[in-house]
Structures are given as C-alpha cells and as structure tokens.
Design an enzyme around this catalytic site. Structure first.
Site, mmCIF file in Angstrom:
data_model
loop_
_atom_site.group_PDB
_atom_site.id
_atom_site.type_symbol
_atom_site.label_atom_id
_atom_site.label_comp_id
_atom_site.label_asym_id
_atom_site.label_seq_id
_atom_site.Cartn_x
_atom_site.Cartn_y
_atom_site.Cartn_z
ATOM 1 N N ALA A 65 0.668 -1.396 0.027
ATOM 2 C CA ALA A 65 -0.015 -0.059 0.000
ATOM 3 C C ALA A 65 0.988 1.220 0.051
ATOM 4 O O ALA A 65 1.950 1.368 0.406
ATOM 5 C CB ALA A 65 -0.839 0.120 1.391
ATOM 6 N N GLY A 108 0.646 -5.106 0.661
ATOM 7 C CA GLY A 108 -0.642 -5.070 -0.271
ATOM 8 C C GLY A 108 -0.277 -5.716 -1.496
ATOM 9 O O GLY A 108 -1.422 -6.381 -1.963
ATOM 10 N N GLU A 111 -0.680 -9.061 -0.848
ATOM 11 C CA GLU A 111 -2.037 -9.656 -0.584
ATOM 12 C C GLU A 111 -2.854 -9.597 -1.907
ATOM 13 O O GLU A 111 -3.698 -10.586 -2.416
ATOM 14 C CB GLU A 111 -2.912 -8.532 0.192
ATOM 15 C CG GLU A 111 -2.315 -8.900 1.775
ATOM 16 C CD GLU A 111 -2.570 -7.671 2.656
ATOM 17 O OE1 GLU A 111 -2.329 -6.651 2.268
ATOM 18 O OE2 GLU A 111 -2.992 -7.819 3.831
ATOM 19 N N GLU A 131 4.801 -5.003 6.999
ATOM 20 C CA GLU A 131 4.091 -3.939 7.826
ATOM 21 C C GLU A 131 4.500 -3.867 9.394
ATOM 22 O O GLU A 131 4.313 -2.822 9.683
ATOM 23 C CB GLU A 131 2.559 -4.419 7.826
ATOM 24 C CG GLU A 131 1.934 -4.113 6.477
ATOM 25 C CD GLU A 131 2.032 -5.378 5.557
ATOM 26 O OE1 GLU A 131 2.827 -6.236 5.588
ATOM 27 O OE2 GLU A 131 1.038 -5.241 4.734
HETATM 28 N N1 CO8 Z 1 4.383 3.347 -0.628
HETATM 29 C C1 CO8 Z 1 4.877 4.672 -0.972
HETATM 30 N N2 CO8 Z 1 6.181 4.620 -1.731
HETATM 31 C C2 CO8 Z 1 7.007 3.497 -1.782
HETATM 32 C C3 CO8 Z 1 6.427 2.257 -1.572
HETATM 33 C C4 CO8 Z 1 5.300 2.009 -0.571
HETATM 34 N N3 CO8 Z 1 4.850 1.064 -0.201
HETATM 35 N N4 CO8 Z 1 7.563 1.544 -1.874
HETATM 36 C C5 CO8 Z 1 8.431 1.877 -2.362
HETATM 37 N N5 CO8 Z 1 8.119 3.322 -2.552
HETATM 38 C C6 CO8 Z 1 8.648 4.484 -3.290
HETATM 39 C C7 CO8 Z 1 10.041 4.961 -2.505
HETATM 40 O O1 CO8 Z 1 9.673 5.773 -1.287
HETATM 41 C C8 CO8 Z 1 10.827 5.347 -3.603
HETATM 42 O O2 CO8 Z 1 10.564 6.754 -4.052
HETATM 43 P P1 CO8 Z 1 11.475 8.143 -3.900
HETATM 44 O O3 CO8 Z 1 12.206 7.297 -5.458
HETATM 45 O O4 CO8 Z 1 10.730 9.012 -4.277
HETATM 46 O O5 CO8 Z 1 12.438 7.933 -2.794
HETATM 47 C C9 CO8 Z 1 10.668 4.502 -4.856
HETATM 48 O O6 CO8 Z 1 9.118 3.904 -4.527
HETATM 49 C C10 CO8 Z 1 11.587 3.431 -5.105
HETATM 50 O O7 CO8 Z 1 11.878 2.747 -3.827
HETATM 51 P P2 CO8 Z 1 13.136 2.513 -3.154
HETATM 52 O O8 CO8 Z 1 14.180 3.712 -3.592
HETATM 53 O O9 CO8 Z 1 13.133 2.208 -1.729
HETATM 54 O O10 CO8 Z 1 13.724 1.189 -3.985
HETATM 55 P P3 CO8 Z 1 14.537 0.113 -3.484
HETATM 56 O O11 CO8 Z 1 14.793 -0.740 -4.844
HETATM 57 O O12 CO8 Z 1 15.567 0.400 -2.878
HETATM 58 O O13 CO8 Z 1 13.568 -0.608 -2.579
HETATM 59 C C11 CO8 Z 1 11.511 -1.770 -1.704
HETATM 60 C C12 CO8 Z 1 12.456 -1.400 -3.071
HETATM 61 C C13 CO8 Z 1 12.066 -2.939 -0.886
HETATM 62 C C14 CO8 Z 1 10.118 -2.435 -2.577
HETATM 63 C C15 CO8 Z 1 11.295 -0.567 -0.878
HETATM 64 O O14 CO8 Z 1 10.986 0.602 -1.562
HETATM 65 C C16 CO8 Z 1 10.157 -0.806 0.421
HETATM 66 O O15 CO8 Z 1 10.686 -1.702 1.138
HETATM 67 N N6 CO8 Z 1 9.304 -0.389 0.148
HETATM 68 C C17 CO8 Z 1 8.085 -0.474 1.058
HETATM 69 C C18 CO8 Z 1 7.629 -1.873 1.136
HETATM 70 C C19 CO8 Z 1 6.374 -1.875 2.328
HETATM 71 O O16 CO8 Z 1 6.986 -1.567 3.518
HETATM 72 N N7 CO8 Z 1 5.339 -2.335 1.907
HETATM 73 C C20 CO8 Z 1 4.062 -2.411 2.847
HETATM 74 C C21 CO8 Z 1 3.290 -1.229 2.937
HETATM 75 S S1 CO8 Z 1 2.092 -1.296 4.077
HETATM 76 C C22 CO8 Z 1 0.765 -2.146 3.471
HETATM 77 O O17 CO8 Z 1 1.049 -2.887 2.163
HETATM 78 C C23 CO8 Z 1 -0.347 -2.443 4.200
HETATM 79 C C24 CO8 Z 1 -1.362 -3.142 3.132
HETATM 80 C C25 CO8 Z 1 -2.854 -2.852 3.611
HETATM 81 C C26 CO8 Z 1 -3.744 -2.267 2.493
HETATM 82 C C27 CO8 Z 1 -4.037 -0.804 2.611
HETATM 83 C C28 CO8 Z 1 -5.174 -0.272 2.035
HETATM 84 C C29 CO8 Z 1 -5.454 1.240 2.344
#
Ligand code: CO8
Length: 257
Positions: A65, A108, A111, A131
């Site tokens: 998400a 998400g 999911e 999460e």
């Molecule tokens: N949300 C927002 N932005 C994101 C997300 C995300 N989940 N994932 C990546 N981005 C953005 C980064 O902020 C970055 O943006 P910017 O270039 O502006 O800095 C860009 O995408 C690229 O990401 P990275 O630089 O971090 O790239 P890497 O290759 O180093 O890493 C990863 C990729 C491993 C995917 C890393 O970005 C990461 O760990 N992302 C977060 C993953 C995460 O925590 N996901 C869980 C989110 S919570 C959730 O899913 C709850 C589900 C419930 C549903 C909700 C419905 C309302």
C-alpha cells in the site's frame, strides 16, 4: 485501455491488468486498487473473457500500500472511507485470476497476489509482509490468506519478522504455482491462462466456487456444495459437448453455455 495507474488489454480470451505506477514500485494507492478491482469486475462480466491475468513490472509486482497516502490516517477516517471494501470485491470475482509476479510483492502487493487463484513467479520475485516494521500489520487479508495457505507457524514467522521470502521458498511451501526466469514470467502466466481458457467456462467457475468454499465451511457443507455444483454442470451444453467429444474421440469445443 489505460487509467491513471493501470493498463488493461485483452489477448484472446485473457483479460490483462498491468499495474503501472513505476516511480513508486507500483505502490498501491486507493484509486489504483479501485481501478484494478473495477477492471477485474468488467472482465468478470465480459462473456468474451475467460481468465484474468494481473501483472506488474519486472522490478515490482507491487511494493505494498502507498505509505505516503497512509501515513497520516486516523481510525475514524479509515472507518468512514472503508478502503478495504474495495479489496473485498476481489473475493467475489468468479473467473480465474492468474498473477504474474516479478520483483517485489510486498504488503498489499503480496495480498493482491494472494487474492489471485494462481501465481507464476520470476526467480527474482520477493514476497513478504513488512508492515510490522512500519508499526502496523497486514490489513487487506494478509494474516488470514497467508495463514490459510501456509499454516500458523510460517505465517507468524513471516509476518512477525517482515522478512522477504524468495520465489524458491514460496514454491516449496505451496503459495506459488511455478517459477521461471524473469523474461519468461509473462509468457508462462499466459500459457497457464490459455490452458484454462480451453476448459468449459461454467465448470471452471463452479470449481473456483467449490475450492474457495473448502477453506470456509465444514467438510459436510463443502461436499454438499460440490455435489450441487456437479449437478448444475449437467445443465450446461458444455457438459454434453465434453462427454460427446470424448466418446467420439475428438477435442471438445466449449462455448460457455
Ligand atoms: N509506498 C510508497 N512509496 C513507496 C513504497 C510504498 N509501499 N514502496 C516504494 N516506494 C517508493 C520509495 O519511497 C521510492 O520513492 P522515491 O524515489 O521518491 O524515494 C521509490 O518507491 C523506489 O523505492 P526504493 O528507493 O526504496 O527502491 P529499492 O529498490 O531500494 O527498494 C522496496 C524497493 C524493497 C520495495 C522498498 O521500496 C520498500 O521496502 N518499500 C516499502 C515496502 C512496504 O513496506 N510495503 C508495505 C506497505 S504497508 C501495506 O502494504 C499495508 C497493506 C494494507 C492495505 C491498505 C489499503 C488502504
């Protein structure tokens, strides 16, 4: 067709949905989830479509998400906006959904893949629920879907640690169907989709309903539903065609009637 965050097109009887938010690794904001589920429902109603295929990019299926969108949320705003109502709609799609997963399928994104019936993954696929490291927990069905798929021990281990699971481990434990090289993942997902496209569509639909119910109801109730669906299949022209074709030693031609 393309909306703000997805692209969709058809290839034969396969309806494709591609997640398209490359700047944030396909992070799912609410509008994007709405676009995905609405397109899935359109395909579900479309008589020409028999299988729905969901894919991301080579780098990411979806990184969860949208954390930026969620960060300032409050319980009351969640309660009033009810964002998970859109996610519930995935559980009511009747047609087979196949996910082609390359790269990250986190939170998400994982999911969404788990809501699909079959998952073809690339060797570079990484699944996980990070999460906990954000101070929350999966909210779009992760605790329930993963536990049903892998049992309580593994589900707790993965959701508590937030670790990334390799495609290999995901295959071993049975949450994905196949692993292929990243450049072949879409082709393999299509191959699987086309195999299902050839089957009798109403039987495919009745099978999905019965198998999904197996996780929710008692064995006796599940057996009864299977039996009713088995009887119902005999109301289709495809049943007549399938059995006639077998006896005539020729391939069947199913029309979904
Ligand atoms: N949300 C927002 N932005 C994101 C997300 C995300 N989940 N994932 C990546 N981005 C953005 C980064 O902020 C970055 O943006 P910017 O270039 O502006 O800095 C860009 O995408 C690229 O990401 P990275 O630089 O971090 O790239 P890497 O290759 O180093 O890493 C990863 C990729 C491993 C995917 C890393 O970005 C990461 O760990 N992302 C977060 C993953 C995460 O925590 N996901 C869980 C989110 S919570 C959730 O899913 C709850 C589900 C419930 C549903 C909700 C419905 C309302």
């Amino acid at each position: 067709m393309s909306s703000d965050f997805i692209q969709s097109w058809t290839e034969g009887a396969v309806g494709v949905i591609q997640l398209n938010r490359p700047k944030v690794a396909n992070a799912l904001n609410r509008q994007m989830v709405q676009e995905i589920v609405e397109q899935a429902e359109r395909y579900d109603r479309d008589q020409e479509i028999r299988v729905i295929l969901v894919k991301g990019s080579e780098r990411a299926f979806a990184a969860g998400a949208d954390i930026r969108e969620m960060e300032g949320e409050t319980p009351i705003r969640f309660e009033l906006a009810d964002p998970f109502a859109d996610w519930d709609r995935f559980t009511r799609i009747h047609k087979p959904m196949v996910a082609a997963v390359s790269g990250f399928a986190l939170g998400g994104g994982f999911e969404l893949a788990l809501h699909c019936d079959l998952i073809v993954a690339a060797t570079n696929a990484r699944f996980g629920f990070p999460e906990v490291s954000l101070g929350v927990l999966p909210g779009a069905g992760g605790t329930q879907l993963l536990t049903r798929a892998v049992g309580r021990k593994k589900a707790l281990e993965w959701i508590w640690t937030g670790k990334h699971i390799s495609a290999q481990e995901a295959l071993q434990i049975g949450i994905i169907n196949k692993i292929v090289e990243p450049e072949l993942v879409e082709e393999e997902a299509f191959r699987l989709a086309r195999t299902i496209v050839k089957q009798a569509p109403i039987a495919v639909r009745l099978i999905k309903e019965a198998v999904h119910q197996a996780e929710d109801v008692t064995l006796a109730d599940g057996m009864m539903l299977e039996r009713k669906n088995f009887y119902l299949a005999f109301a289709t022209k495809d049943q007549k065609e399938g059995m006639k074709a077998f006896l005539e030693k020729r391939p069947p031609i199913f029309k979904g009637e």
